[in-house]
Design an enzyme around this catalytic site. Sequence first.
Site, PDB file in Angstrom:
ATOM      1  N   ILE A  14       0.858  -1.196   0.000  1.00  0.00           N
ATOM      2  CA  ILE A  14       0.000   0.000   0.000  1.00  0.00           C
ATOM      3  C   ILE A  14       0.887   1.237   0.000  1.00  0.00           C
ATOM      4  CG2 ILE A  14      -1.749   1.342   1.230  1.00  0.00           C
ATOM      5  CD1 ILE A  14      -2.753  -1.267   2.460  1.00  0.00           C
ATOM      6  N   HIS A  15       0.705   2.083  -1.014  1.00  0.00           N
ATOM      7  CA  HIS A  15       1.476   3.324  -1.164  1.00  0.00           C
ATOM      8  C   HIS A  15       0.634   4.271  -2.006  1.00  0.00           C
ATOM      9  CE1 HIS A  15       2.487   2.425  -5.361  1.00  0.00           C
ATOM     10  NE2 HIS A  15       2.348   1.193  -4.932  1.00  0.00           N
ATOM     11  N   GLY A  16       1.208   5.351  -2.485  1.00  0.00           N
ATOM     12  CA  GLY A  16       0.465   6.389  -3.195  1.00  0.00           C
ATOM     13  C   GLY A  16      -0.361   5.913  -4.374  1.00  0.00           C
TER      14      GLY A  16
END
Length: 158
Positions: A14-16
């Site tokens: 999970i990231h940008g």
Amino acid sequence: MPNIVLTRIDNRLIHGQVATQWSGVIGANLLLVANDEVSTNKMRQNLMKMAAPSYAQTRFFSIDKTIEIIHNASDKQKIFLICENPQDVLRLVEGGVPVTKLNIGNMHMAEGKRQVVGSVAVDDSDIAAFRKLQELGVELEIRRVPQEKAESLEKLFK
């Protein structure tokens, strides 16, 4: 049957891009990270929770726990299943998780890997897992963000 709206390989989990682009486009309300290491690492979980969109719940399960409980998911849960590598996805599929399509988003370059497209580097083990997934009926797509056109899979198997 669980409502898995997208399964993605992204070694950043999970990231940008996952939070701001993919989650909204696919309408996910649950981000499920299936990863043995992250399932027990509270610091990494907390960092990912900060990056996750506020409208979606987050869960961090081991591969075995995902296999064990995903069929208990409510139909209302629109699950975005996120894995770190193709071997984990293969374990899920062989364990009965109904993955029909796999988005290959980001696999960092590392020793022993070769770059096949800008954000995807693979080794022989990765290729073998992708081939097995195809044999099991999983459709593969290489696409970093929703707005881009999918890359040719030929690049993956060269």
